[in-house]
Design a protein around this motif. Structure first.
Motif, PDB file in Angstrom:
ATOM      1  N   GLU A  99       0.835  -1.189   0.000  1.00  0.00           N
ATOM      2  CA  GLU A  99       0.000   0.000   0.000  1.00  0.00           C
ATOM      3  C   GLU A  99       0.878   1.250   0.000  1.00  0.00           C
ATOM      4  OE1 GLU A  99      -3.038   0.010   2.996  1.00  0.00           O
ATOM      5  OE2 GLU A  99      -3.017  -2.176   3.129  1.00  0.00           O
ATOM      6  N   GLU A 100       0.570   2.162  -0.890  1.00  0.00           N
ATOM      7  CA  GLU A 100       1.373   3.381  -0.990  1.00  0.00           C
ATOM      8  C   GLU A 100       1.308   4.215   0.285  1.00  0.00           C
ATOM      9  OE1 GLU A 100       2.286   6.781  -4.370  1.00  0.00           O
ATOM     10  OE2 GLU A 100       0.552   5.458  -4.567  1.00  0.00           O
ATOM     11  N   LYS A 101       0.145   4.217   0.961  1.00  0.00           N
ATOM     12  CA  LYS A 101      -0.008   5.020   2.169  1.00  0.00           C
ATOM     13  C   LYS A 101       0.631   4.357   3.383  1.00  0.00           C
ATOM     14  CE  LYS A 101      -4.226   7.380   0.669  1.00  0.00           C
ATOM     15  NZ  LYS A 101      -5.648   7.661   0.978  1.00  0.00           N
ATOM     16  N   LYS A 102       0.844   3.030   3.314  1.00  0.00           N
ATOM     17  CA  LYS A 102       1.501   2.302   4.399  1.00  0.00           C
ATOM     18  C   LYS A 102       2.644   1.496   3.801  1.00  0.00           C
ATOM     19  CE  LYS A 102      -2.696   1.854   7.223  1.00  0.00           C
ATOM     20  NZ  LYS A 102      -3.612   0.882   7.887  1.00  0.00           N
ATOM     21  N   PRO A 103       3.727   2.160   3.441  1.00  0.00           N
ATOM     22  CA  PRO A 103       4.816   1.470   2.731  1.00  0.00           C
ATOM     23  C   PRO A 103       5.433   0.339   3.546  1.00  0.00           C
ATOM     24  CG  PRO A 103       5.503   3.665   3.445  1.00  0.00           C
ATOM     25  CD  PRO A 103       4.027   3.586   3.673  1.00  0.00           C
ATOM     26  N   MET A 104       5.802  -0.714   2.840  1.00  0.00           N
ATOM     27  CA  MET A 104       6.436  -1.880   3.442  1.00  0.00           C
ATOM     28  C   MET A 104       7.913  -1.594   3.685  1.00  0.00           C
ATOM     29  SD  MET A 104       5.989  -5.113   4.353  1.00  0.00           S
ATOM     30  CE  MET A 104       4.438  -5.539   3.530  1.00  0.00           C
ATOM     31  N   ALA A 105       8.398  -1.896   4.893  1.00  0.00           N
ATOM     32  CA  ALA A 105       9.799  -1.651   5.228  1.00  0.00           C
ATOM     33  C   ALA A 105      10.692  -2.715   4.607  1.00  0.00           C
ATOM     34  CB  ALA A 105       9.996  -1.618   6.739  1.00  0.00           C
ATOM     35  N   LEU A 106      11.781  -2.287   3.996  1.00  0.00           N
ATOM     36  CA  LEU A 106      12.792  -3.186   3.451  1.00  0.00           C
ATOM     37  C   LEU A 106      14.071  -2.984   4.247  1.00  0.00           C
ATOM     38  CD1 LEU A 106      12.287  -2.634  -0.401  1.00  0.00           C
ATOM     39  CD2 LEU A 106      11.529  -4.593   0.960  1.00  0.00           C
ATOM     40  N   PRO A 107      14.380  -3.876   5.194  1.00  0.00           N
ATOM     41  CA  PRO A 107      15.598  -3.714   5.990  1.00  0.00           C
ATOM     42  C   PRO A 107      16.842  -3.966   5.150  1.00  0.00           C
ATOM     43  CG  PRO A 107      14.533  -5.799   6.504  1.00  0.00           C
ATOM     44  CD  PRO A 107      13.608  -5.072   5.587  1.00  0.00           C
TER      45      PRO A 107
END
Length: 233
Positions: A99-107
């Motif tokens: 979701e663009e409004k809740k971006p997924m974190a990429l560590p």
């Protein structure tokens, strides 16, 4: 996953591709989102190219980065993890929609835990993708080892004990109980091996009473997220 969710998740992208990496090719960044047990096959081809400054290896990896460092040099290796993960069926990749409004974190992080101009540049590239944001970490190796401890000696055996059937697993209390106890043992063994459990909040799962944990797992096992996890196995 509901039919509506599946429809929303279907995307077809047309990308320019090459079928091999030439020794003379110039790229600013090469991302390697492969299974750890397959990377050794391509390391000679990566190492033969001396022009690419950064290889970002994104995968489950409890063995550390030394194999990649030996092949490419420490200065050219970064580590990360490709959330939200997924699986392949035929020519189709399945993954949870972002979701663009809740971006997924990429560590992501440097192998020595430093934060450099290169680290920030790579983070900026990843954060430019719709629905994603880079999370720069100084403890990427501990993060990866903790992640493996949460899945491989714990969830994976419980799922296989139920024949990798989501409905069977969701309804099997004994599998949930064994999963809870295996998580405690896996985290303790990981810590005893000198790994810092990362993020620290994961240890809170050990304080969840077993009946509550079983109820939580039975509900999660019926979710679209768990369907994506099952595809790993």
């Amino acid at each position: 996953m509901s039919p509506k969710t599946r429809k929303l998740a279907n995307r077809r992208s047309h990308l320019p591709v090459v079928d091999h990496l030439n020794e003379e090719d110039h790229y600013d960044l090469v991302i390697v989102p492969m299974r750890k047990n397959r990377v050794s096959e391509i390391l000679p081809a990566l190492a033969a190219n001396k022009f690419i400054p950064t290889f970002l290896f994104m995968m489950n990896n409890a063995a550390g980065q030394q194999e990649f460092i030996d092949a490419l040099g420490k200065e050219r290796v970064m580590a990360g993890f490709p959330h939200p993960g997924g699986f392949k069926k035929g020519h189709v990749m399945h993954m949870m929609p972002v979701e663009e409004k809740k971006p997924m974190a990429l560590p992501i992080g440097e192998v020595d835990g430093s934060v450099t101009a290169r680290t920030r540049e790579v983070a900026e590239v990843l954060s430019s993708m719709r629905g994603f944001r880079a999370e720069i970490r100084t403890d990427m190796d501990d993060w990866l080892k903790t992640h493996v401890a949460l899945l491989i000696p714990t969830l994976a055996p419980a799922v296989y004990a139920c024949n990798t059937d989501p409905e069977h697993f969701a309804a099997t209390r004994d599998a949930h109980v064994l999963l809870k106890r295996a998580l405690h043992e896996a985290l303790q063994a990981t810590q005893n091996a000198g790994v810092t459990i990362t993020p620290p909040g994961i240890r809170a799962i050990e304080r969840v009473p077993e009946p509550v944990f079983v109820l939580m797992v039975s509900k999660i096992a019926k979710s679209p997220t768990f369907e994506n996890v099952m595809g790993h196995f």
